[in-house]
Design a protein around this motif. Structure first.
Motif, PDB file in Angstrom:
ATOM      1  N   ARG A   1      73.400  33.023  59.838  1.00 54.93           N
ATOM      2  CA  ARG A   1      74.036  32.172  58.836  1.00 54.93           C
ATOM      3  C   ARG A   1      75.439  32.659  58.511  1.00 54.93           C
ATOM      4  NH1 ARG A   1      71.353  32.935  53.968  1.00 54.93           N
ATOM      5  NH2 ARG A   1      72.487  31.150  53.140  1.00 54.93           N
ATOM      6  N   LEU A   2      76.011  33.388  59.434  1.00 55.21           N
ATOM      7  CA  LEU A   2      77.310  34.024  59.162  1.00 55.21           C
ATOM      8  C   LEU A   2      78.389  33.002  58.807  1.00 55.21           C
ATOM      9  CD1 LEU A   2      77.771  37.020  59.210  1.00 55.21           C
ATOM     10  CD2 LEU A   2      78.795  36.810  61.459  1.00 55.21           C
ATOM     11  N   LYS A   3      78.418  31.904  59.547  1.00 51.83           N
ATOM     12  CA  LYS A   3      79.464  30.900  59.327  1.00 51.83           C
ATOM     13  C   LYS A   3      79.332  30.281  57.931  1.00 51.83           C
ATOM     14  CE  LYS A   3      81.694  27.041  61.663  1.00 51.83           C
ATOM     15  NZ  LYS A   3      81.684  26.171  62.833  1.00 51.83           N
TER      16      LYS A   3
ATOM     17  N   VAL B   1      83.612  38.413  65.484  1.00 55.15           N
ATOM     18  CA  VAL B   1      83.042  37.510  64.476  1.00 55.15           C
ATOM     19  C   VAL B   1      82.748  36.160  65.118  1.00 55.15           C
ATOM     20  CG1 VAL B   1      83.558  36.248  62.349  1.00 55.15           C
ATOM     21  CG2 VAL B   1      84.143  38.670  62.530  1.00 55.15           C
ATOM     22  N   ASN B   2      83.697  35.664  65.897  1.00 55.28           N
ATOM     23  CA  ASN B   2      83.518  34.370  66.562  1.00 55.28           C
ATOM     24  C   ASN B   2      82.309  34.411  67.509  1.00 55.28           C
ATOM     25  OD1 ASN B   2      84.458  32.480  69.105  1.00 55.28           O
ATOM     26  ND2 ASN B   2      84.905  31.608  67.114  1.00 55.28           N
ATOM     27  N   ALA B   3      82.189  35.486  68.267  1.00 54.41           N
ATOM     28  CA  ALA B   3      81.089  35.593  69.238  1.00 54.41           C
ATOM     29  C   ALA B   3      79.740  35.670  68.524  1.00 54.41           C
ATOM     30  CB  ALA B   3      81.291  36.823  70.124  1.00 54.41           C
TER      31      ALA B   3
ATOM     32  N   THR C   1      78.878  32.143  66.924  1.00 56.87           N
ATOM     33  CA  THR C   1      78.517  31.117  67.899  1.00 56.87           C
ATOM     34  C   THR C   1      77.301  31.513  68.736  1.00 56.87           C
ATOM     35  OG1 THR C   1      80.162  32.062  69.391  1.00 56.87           O
ATOM     36  CG2 THR C   1      80.842  30.145  68.104  1.00 56.87           C
ATOM     37  N   GLY C   2      76.707  32.665  68.416  1.00 57.53           N
ATOM     38  CA  GLY C   2      75.484  33.088  69.092  1.00 57.53           C
ATOM     39  C   GLY C   2      75.698  33.637  70.487  1.00 57.53           C
ATOM     40  N   ARG C   3      76.960  33.928  70.838  1.00 57.07           N
ATOM     41  CA  ARG C   3      77.230  34.471  72.174  1.00 57.07           C
ATOM     42  C   ARG C   3      77.003  35.977  72.218  1.00 57.07           C
ATOM     43  NH1 ARG C   3      82.424  34.203  73.108  1.00 57.07           N
ATOM     44  NH2 ARG C   3      83.031  33.280  71.119  1.00 57.07           N
ATOM     45  N   TYR C   4      76.899  36.588  71.048  1.00 56.20           N
ATOM     46  CA  TYR C   4      76.707  38.042  71.001  1.00 56.20           C
ATOM     47  C   TYR C   4      75.850  38.400  69.796  1.00 56.20           C
ATOM     48  CZ  TYR C   4      77.790  43.006  70.594  1.00 56.20           C
ATOM     49  OH  TYR C   4      77.681  44.372  70.495  1.00 56.20           O
ATOM     50  N   ASP C   5      74.836  39.220  70.046  1.00 56.45           N
ATOM     51  CA  ASP C   5      74.011  39.722  68.949  1.00 56.45           C
ATOM     52  C   ASP C   5      74.533  41.091  68.539  1.00 56.45           C
ATOM     53  OD1 ASP C   5      72.346  37.511  69.008  1.00 56.45           O
ATOM     54  OD2 ASP C   5      71.028  38.395  70.525  1.00 56.45           O
ATOM     55  N   PRO C   6      74.844  41.278  67.253  1.00 60.94           N
ATOM     56  CA  PRO C   6      75.429  42.564  66.843  1.00 60.94           C
ATOM     57  C   PRO C   6      74.421  43.705  66.929  1.00 60.94           C
ATOM     58  CG  PRO C   6      74.936  41.237  64.925  1.00 60.94           C
ATOM     59  CD  PRO C   6      74.665  40.370  66.114  1.00 60.94           C
ATOM     60  N   SER C   7      74.946  44.917  67.018  1.00 59.13           N
ATOM     61  CA  SER C   7      74.084  46.101  67.001  1.00 59.13           C
ATOM     62  C   SER C   7      73.471  46.237  65.602  1.00 59.13           C
ATOM     63  CB  SER C   7      74.916  47.341  67.328  1.00 59.13           C
ATOM     64  OG  SER C   7      75.844  47.570  66.274  1.00 59.13           O
TER      65      SER C   7
END
Lengths: 138, 63
Positions: B4-6, B30-32, B35-41
């Motif tokens: 729900r970051l956006k 943040v953009n990645a 948009t679900g292109r990257y899952d943070p650590s």
């Protein structure tokens, strides 16, 4: 984003310095080593000096990964390097097998590192096409 | 992974760059993530959770 710029700027500064050194050492080696020289220790030493710069380039790339604090940008760099390695191993492995069975020119080992660098550029393109971001440098 | 970051960012009227500066990451990160292109650590997920004052599971959820 200063942290990112710091690591990238440091990488580019060292890379450019090493590149100048590489060109100078290759020119020096070309100047002092005659064509088809016998493999004396001195000739081998002169020929290996630019190789030390190649080690410096590799160390600099590893150092970039260590110093990058942004995990996403670091992931992009790692992906580029993995693509470069896959492309290099595929070309060298494939060419080597054809060399075994067909009379084609030998691929000089010298070209392994340049092929890997071209692989980096392709890796950046693949990152751009698949993730929307190419990466920061290299 | 969904997040729900956006929405959370929009509620605070922050740009991606604002959020990136607060998290100490790049705008691309943040953009990645958005948009679900990257899952943070996990450490970055905790930082995001602390910044918004919400538990991780209130921000991130499985697909």
């Amino acid at each position: 984003m200063t942290f990112r710029n710091r690591a990238t700027r440091r990488y580019i500064r060292i890379h450019l310095s090493l590149s100048v050194l590489y060109i100078a050492l290759v020119l020096l080696a070309s100047l002092f080593i005659p064509d088809n020289a016998a493999p004396t220790p001195m000739v081998i030493l002169f020929a290996l000096l630019p190789g030390l710069v190649v080690l410096g380039w590799i160390w600099n790339m590893g150092s970039l990964l260590v110093n990058m604090e942004d995990e996403y940008l670091r992931m992009l760099e790692v992906r580029k390097m993995l693509w470069a390695t896959a492309i290099t191993l595929s070309i060298c492995g494939g060419w080597g097998l054809v060399e075994l069975f067909a009379a084609i020119p030998r691929l000089p080992v010298f070209f392994v590192f340049p092929i890997w660098c071209v692989g980096l550029a392709l890796g950046q393109l693949i990152n751009k096409l698949t993730l929307g971001d190419g990466g920061t440098c290299a | 992974m969904n997040n729900r970051l956006k929405v959370l960012r929009a509620e605070r009227d922050w740009s991606q760059q604002d959020l990136a500066d607060r998290l100490g990451v790049s705008r691309q990160s943040v953009n990645a993530i958005e948009t679900g292109r990257y899952d943070p650590s996990l450490p970055l997920a905790f930082t995001i959770s602390e910044l918004f004052g919400l538990p991780i599971e209130a921000i991130f959820s499985r697909d």
